[in-house]
Write an enzyme that holds these catalytic residues in place. Sequence first.
Site, PDB file in Angstrom:
ATOM      1  CG  LEU A 162     -69.093  26.545 -49.243  1.00 17.53           C
ATOM      2  CD1 LEU A 162     -68.384  25.813 -50.370  1.00 17.53           C
ATOM      3  CD2 LEU A 162     -70.610  26.388 -49.369  1.00 17.53           C
ATOM      4  CB  SER A 163     -66.810  29.667 -50.229  1.00 19.24           C
ATOM      5  OG  SER A 163     -66.491  30.745 -51.049  1.00 19.24           O
ATOM      6  CB  ALA A 164     -65.620  33.266 -47.137  1.00 19.02           C
TER       7      ALA A 164
END
Length: 408
Positions: A162-164
């Site tokens: 998720l995300s980074a």
Amino acid sequence: MTSTRTLTLPVPARAVRAVGVLLALAVSVATTLVVAQAPPAQAATLQQVASFGSNPGGLTMFSYRPDGLPANAPVVVELHGCTQDATTYFTSSGWRTFADRHGFALVLAQQSSANNSNTCFNWFEPGDIARGQGEAASIAQMVDYAVANYGSDSRRVYVTGLSAGAAMTAVMLATYPDKFAGGSINAGIPYTCATSMTAAFTCMNPGVDKTPAAWGDLVRGAYAGYSGPRPKVAIWHGQSDTTVAPMNGVELRDQFTNVNGVSQTPTSTGTIASGVTWEDYGGRVRLTKVAGMNHGTAVDPGTADNQCGTAGAYFIDTVCAAYYDVAFFGLDGGTAPPTTTATPPTTTTTAPAPTCITSSNYAHVQAGRAYQSGGYAYALGSNQNLGLYNTFYTATLEQSSPGYWEKC
């Protein structure tokens, strides 16, 4: 730019450089997450692994092995978002449900504040995103440990984030295609979009537009000379994401279709639920767009077969992304996803070849294929920058799905 660290702690140089962009990608877990379902009746729990290799990236390894895990079972690596930890992602993402149901192991990498003040994986640091170096090498060592010590099937290793952590998932698919059979990128960014903090801001929003070949070359350069099979890639992106612009989902599609040798024109499309549509590219890449969803990964708490996860900060109650990833990767043994009242049946259609339209940016805007902002024209839906909004700049666009225009 000020550091959030106290003066009593040593501050590694790369952590200070990363503070700005990491704050922008931070995934807050300030609220306490409550598990909606009772724990399964079993003894298996998330366990820290004390030592798994030389660990050049300074990460921490956790693992989860369901009771009765058979030999040669698959393994899924999970990469959390900023300010999160392994426990948060394990609890909320929904992957535990399917590890228990279908019998595969989970490996979770955890970032430290010593590496990064917001515990984000360093997806834009050159020393952490190259094969054999830094955090990428640490995650690869976790895979090797699982194969050697858990009896996991080296041919069925997957990664999700998720995300980074999603940006780091792209890193792992690019740098270690020999270790991963597939990966799921949730609100992520293409591999090597940025190799500095300054560039990372632009990659996040509004995003960077490259040709599929240019994106593909970056991946091919991550492991020069590799000629083996490439991982399958699932891409999920909320279409109202203001942290990592939806354009990144399209650019990831371009990057990994090119690497997999398939067209950027979908071979089939479908609908999971209202506002949740997918496009499949030769069975190798799948892009799922979630209308109205901001920055996060899709979950759907409940007890139905196609539900999972715990809603909370950046875990958004829409559909269970992990359920559809499990089916896409064949982790369910190849069985078709069951239909329940919680999610409308998935429908598949063969998409006609889109028609490319070349016109001035002014004409595109007037025709509703693009919009203008700040003197520039942007493709409607994909938000790709077409250049100056006037009659002199031209662009070629195609409509890949209703109301969604992108460069041919």
